[in-house]
Structure formats: C-alpha cells, structure tokens
Design an enzyme around this catalytic site. Structure first.
Site, PDB file in Angstrom:
ATOM      1  N   LEU A 404      72.638  56.919  73.764  1.00  0.00           N
ATOM      2  CA  LEU A 404      72.586  55.848  72.779  1.00  0.00           C
ATOM      3  C   LEU A 404      74.013  55.376  72.546  1.00  0.00           C
ATOM      4  O   LEU A 404      74.958  56.180  72.574  1.00  0.00           O
ATOM      5  CB  LEU A 404      71.990  56.338  71.452  1.00  0.00           C
ATOM      6  CG  LEU A 404      70.527  56.800  71.464  1.00  0.00           C
ATOM      7  CD1 LEU A 404      70.148  57.338  70.085  1.00  0.00           C
ATOM      8  CD2 LEU A 404      69.600  55.666  71.869  1.00  0.00           C
ATOM      9  N   ASP A 405      74.195  54.062  72.328  1.00  0.00           N
ATOM     10  CA  ASP A 405      75.513  53.555  71.975  1.00  0.00           C
ATOM     11  C   ASP A 405      76.055  54.310  70.771  1.00  0.00           C
ATOM     12  O   ASP A 405      75.295  54.781  69.911  1.00  0.00           O
ATOM     13  CB  ASP A 405      75.446  52.064  71.626  1.00  0.00           C
ATOM     14  CG  ASP A 405      75.239  51.187  72.852  1.00  0.00           C
ATOM     15  OD1 ASP A 405      75.401  51.692  73.976  1.00  0.00           O
ATOM     16  OD2 ASP A 405      74.925  49.996  72.669  1.00  0.00           O
ATOM     17  N   MET A 406      77.364  54.397  70.703  1.00  0.00           N
ATOM     18  CA  MET A 406      78.013  55.074  69.578  1.00  0.00           C
ATOM     19  C   MET A 406      77.498  54.538  68.235  1.00  0.00           C
ATOM     20  O   MET A 406      77.243  55.303  67.300  1.00  0.00           O
ATOM     21  CB  MET A 406      79.528  54.866  69.679  1.00  0.00           C
ATOM     22  CG  MET A 406      80.341  55.608  68.643  1.00  0.00           C
ATOM     23  SD  MET A 406      82.088  55.170  68.805  1.00  0.00           S
ATOM     24  CE  MET A 406      82.882  56.590  68.070  1.00  0.00           C
ATOM     25  N   ALA A 407      77.321  53.222  68.148  1.00  0.00           N
ATOM     26  CA  ALA A 407      76.939  52.603  66.885  1.00  0.00           C
ATOM     27  C   ALA A 407      75.448  52.714  66.586  1.00  0.00           C
ATOM     28  O   ALA A 407      75.014  52.418  65.472  1.00  0.00           O
ATOM     29  CB  ALA A 407      77.361  51.135  66.879  1.00  0.00           C
ATOM     30  N   THR A 408      74.652  53.117  67.569  1.00  0.00           N
ATOM     31  CA  THR A 408      73.197  53.206  67.412  1.00  0.00           C
ATOM     32  C   THR A 408      72.804  54.596  66.928  1.00  0.00           C
ATOM     33  O   THR A 408      73.326  55.603  67.402  1.00  0.00           O
ATOM     34  CB  THR A 408      72.486  52.903  68.746  1.00  0.00           C
ATOM     35  OG1 THR A 408      72.901  51.624  69.219  1.00  0.00           O
ATOM     36  CG2 THR A 408      70.982  52.911  68.589  1.00  0.00           C
TER      37      THR A 408
END
Length: 557
Positions: A404-408
């Site tokens: 998952l993206d860091m921000a997700t």
C-alpha cells in the site's frame, strides 16, 4: 526592463513574518507572501490582453489550448524592500520577451542566435526529406519494387514446387528401375537422373538471377532518392546532436555564491548523465534573475494556469512543486548554501502510529497499516510494516506480497513462509484476490457507479507521479460505486481490477476518470491532514486449508 521586481505595498504585507528558511521546492505549502504574489500574478493573467496565448479558459478562443506553469519568487533587494518576481516555464505566446516576467536563462529565440539559425537549417533539411518522400516517382518506384518482390517470391515458390515434384518423380523412377535394370543399364539411367536434377537447379538459379537483375535495376533507380534521404537524415542527426550539445553548454546557472555551472555539467553528475531538456522551468529562471540582480530569494511557489493536459494531472490555479526530472539537479546547484525548509521525505509520518494485527496464523498475518507508514523500508526511512513485523517475529523473515502507498491505510497480508508467499502471490497475479478501497473524493460525483480504464505509466520528468498514456501505458482498470455524498465530498468504493502504481489516485483525479482527486492527495490534488484512501476489504484463499479468508476494516475518516 524584463523581469522588473514588483514591490509590495506595506499595507499588503503588514503583520506577515518573513520566511525563516527558503521553500523546499519539491514539497511545500506556499508562504503567505507567496500566496499574495501568486494572487497578484493570477489577477494579471486574468485581465491581460497583450499575450497572444490560448490557455483554454475562453470558450470562444480558437486554436490549440495550452496550459502553463507560472511561478513567483519572493525577494528582498539590497535596501531590504520586499517584492516578487514572476516567471513561466518554457516560452509564452512563442516568445521569451515579456515585460512582466523574468527573462530566460538563455534565449533560444534570439533571431541572430546559433540555435534559431540551426533550426532554420534543420527545417530546410526536414522540408527536403518530406519533398523527396512525397515525390510521385519515388512512391511509384517503391510500389513497383514491392510488387516485383511479391511476384519474384510467387514465381520462385511455384518453380520450387515444380522442382520438388520432379525430385519425387525421379525418386519413384529410381525405385522402379532399380528392380528391373541390370547394374550397367541402371548406372546409365542414374546419370540421366543426376543430369535432370542439375538441370532443375540450373533453371532455378537462372530464374533467381533474372529476377535479381530486375530488382537491382529497380533498386538502383530508387537509390537515387533513398540515398539522398539517408544522407539528409544523417546530416540532421549529427547537426541536431551538435546543436543540442552547444545549447546545453550555453545554459549556465548561477547560485548565490556566484558559482556557475552549465546544464551539461550539472547533469553529468547525475545518473542520467545527459540533460533531459533545457532548463527553462519557472523556478530556475526566477532564481537566476534574482542572483544576477543581487536580490535575496525568500520563498517560491508555482501554479498551473489554463486547461489541463491530457496525460498528467494539472488543475487551473492550483499550486504544484517543482519537477524532479529537470529542476531537481539544477536547483541542487542553485540553492547550494541556502537553508531550506525540511524535506518531508526525510520525516517519518508513521512514527508512533500502531500497526494493528487483524489476523495471524502459522502461515501469514493480516495487518491494518496506518496511513503514513511505509509497507517496506525506503531510501531515507526504514520504519515500515516489514521492519516492525520482522522485529515482532524475531526468527521469521516476513515476506511482503503486496504493498500500500505510504499515505494509504488499511489491510495488508504478509506471508510467514515461502509456501504461503508463493500461493497467495499467485492469487494476486491471477487476480483472484478481491480488494476494495474506500475513498473520500474532493467533489460531487453525479453518477452512481461505473468503470474507469485509463492506461498508466511513470512520468520520467516527475517521479513518482504517473501519466495517462494510451501509447505506452499499461492497462489499468478500476470499478467504482458511490457510497455517500455530503458537504461537497463523495465517498466511494474502489475495486482495482489491475494493480498499477497510484492507479486509484490517478483514476480519481484525471478528467478522463472521475475528475475529483482523493481528499488529501498531495500529488494529484490538494494536501490535507491525510490521504483519505483506505484498503477496507481483502478476500483470498487460505494457502493450506483452501478456506476463503475475508477481512474487513472500516475507514477512520
């Protein structure tokens, strides 16, 4: 005078503190002074009548609409007065000379300059190449050659077929005569068979030679045209490379210490080795002029003005960071010795955020990743789902199956054995895993549900951003459904049918998708307290028992 500093009225900036450090160009919130300057520049653009440029904002404007990046640089002169400089990326209205804006680092459009002179020569070469390639005689000869080649192949194929039949007939005759003739008579017969075989081969060679002679004559006539085209193209390649090299040497950037470096020298220190393009982006142009005039730069901001390009996400009036592909190496030199705001990429936003274990057995673990925490260690930050699980397991090396993206935030499955990793990974590759994300979009979506298909590829000029590209992009498909609408926001469920980088973020923000960026998306929308994207549902088959494993985790926004 081009690029004249525009001073603030005292009343405009009363009570605003000066920036403690210069803006970090690749991730920033505009300083209040930059916001004021940007608003003044936007007002100028809104009311300007002298620029013959179609930004795509006037529905009645004809021709190709092209949006453009503009920038402001807050500066302090030698007397301490505050003002700003305005600039734009590239050229504007086919010109570099505009009184409101700073001049280019190097003006390629100077009439007597080497670049335009070289371009005129290249244009003449291109024109001659096009004229030759469009010559009716040349086109007719090429078609004749194509037809003759096809005819030659047919006739040779037919003749070879006949020779094959002759060979088969000779074989049958040999088998029959060997049974009936005495050795001496058979030797005479065999000599006749060999003679027939040699005759067939000779006839094949003659046929091939006749056709080759015809082809050579036709190719000689075509070569009168094609050799000239190849000569011109070689001349064009050599001249273009030389012109580019000369151009890159002319682009010389200065920093606050007065140190200069050419574009070629700057990029020779990077992994790219060669410049990707000229350095006429807004921020380098602004800094160049400020340093040459003896101004002290305090803050910068860049915004997009005009219609959005078809491939990338650019919204009219919205602020964006400087590009990483061209600007980052240049600004590294130009900002040397200047104290910058902190680079957020060096700060770990996931620190002290708990990693919740949703499920665990001997084969895998499912976690609820908090937003801001990396899935795997990064270049600058090692804290991640992987490192935390490795520390927790002690004797087991966790195997990340997907990311998952860091921000997700949301559900992530991690294998504890090689067998489990291989089994679940195959499910992801075969797309039998069901994933559902919840997102809050910055805008109202009128339709209830649908499917988005926009192929994506990385943007080499601005990593890690993605581009929509129908020519070279990889297939990316997302199903979506509206869950709720309120306060100008839309909550949706996303089902990614493919797994491309930033797929959901691009499909949400791009005008060919939902045209509404995910709230808090600092790459394709506007930053907020967080990216409102959450992996809420995950279903796959247990690698050992075969049982269907279903996990759900509600979002916290």
């Amino acid at each position: 005078m081009a690029g004249k500093v525009i001073y603030f009225d005292e009343s405009e900036i009363e009570g605003i503190d000066l920036p403690a450090r210069f803006t970090f160009p690749f991730f920033y919130e505009p300083h209040p002074l930059a916001l004021i300057a940007s608003e003044k520049l936007k007002n100028y653009l809104q009311g300007q009548t002298d620029l013959d440029h179609n930004f795509g904002l006037d529905r009645d404007a004809e021709g190709t609409a092209i949006g453009k990046m503009f920038g402001v640089l807050i500066v302090q002169d030698k007397e301490g007065k505050l003002g700003y400089l305005a600039g734009f990326s590239g050229k504007l209205a086919n010109s570099n000379d505009h009184s409101y804006f700073v001049p280019p680092v190097f003006d390629m459009l100077t009439e007597d300059g080497f670049f335009l002179k070289g371009q005129y020569i290249l244009n003449d070469i291109n024109r001659e190449v096009k004229e030759i390639e469009a010559n009716p005689d040349y086109i007719a000869l090429q078609q004749q050659l194509k037809n003759l080649i096809a005819q030659t192949e047919r006739e040779l194929a037919d003749f070879k077929g006949q020779l094959k039949a002759n060979k088969l007939d000779r074989k049958k005759q040999r088998e029959f005569q060997k049974q009936t003739l005495d050795p001496e008579a058979y030797a005479t017969f065999e000599a006749l068979m060999i003679k027939g075989s040699l005759h067939d081969k000779h006839q094949l060679n003659l046929l091939g030679a006749r056709h080759e002679e015809q082809l050579d004559k036709l190719r000689s006539r075509i070569a009168i045209f094609s050799d000239r085209v190849e000569t011109l193209k070689k001349q064009r390649r050599e001249m273009s490379a030389g012109l580019q090299q000369q151009l890159f040497e002319q682009y010389v950037f200065v920093n606050q210490q007065g140190q200069t470096k050419s574009l070629h020298d700057i990029f020779s220190e990077t992994v790219l080795g060669v410049p990707s393009a000229a350095g006429e982006c807004a921020t380098p142009k602004l800094l160049q002029y400020a340093f040459l005039q003896g101004y002290t730069p305090l803050a910068m901001a860049e915004f997009w003005w005009g219609t959005s390009p078809k491939s990338e996400i650019r919204v009219h009036g919205q602020f964006y960071p400087a590009c990483t592909g061209k600007c980052k190496p240049i600004l590294k030199h130009m900002l040397e010795g200047i104290e910058l705001d902190d680079d957020p990429l060096l700060i770990n936003p996931g620190e002290n955020k708990p990693l919740d274990i949703v499920y665990e057995d001997d084969h895998f673990v499912v976690v609820n990743k908090p937003h801001g925490l990396l899935s795997v260690p990064g270049i600058n930050i090692t804290d991640s789902v992987y490192t935390r699980l490795k520390q927790r397991f002690e004797t087991i090396d966790p195997m990340i199956i997907h990311r998952l993206d860091m921000a997700t935030s949301g559900l992530l499955v991690v294998a504890k054995t090689k067998e489990a990793h291989k089994h679940i990974q195959q499910q992801f590759l075969k797309r039998t895993v069901t994933k559902c994300y919840t997102a809050l979009l910055n805008g109202i979506i009128s339709d209830a549900e649908g499917e988005i298909s926009l192929p994506l590829r990385g943007d080499p000029e601005n990593r890690p951003c993605q581009l929509v590209c129908f020519e070279h992009g990889k297939k990316a498909v997302t199903k979506w459904k509206v869950v709720d609408r309120q306060n100008g926001k839309t909550k949706v469920h996303f089902w990614p049918l493919t797994g491309r980088t930033h797929q959901l973020r691009m499909h949400a923000a791009h005008e060919g998708g939902l045209n509404a960026p995910i709230l808090g998306d600092d790459l394709y929308g506007i930053s907020a307290d967080r990216l409102h994207l959450h992996a809420a549902y995950l279903a796959f088959t247990h690698p050992v028992s075969g049982e269907e494993m279903i996990f759900e985790m509600a979002e916290d926004f």
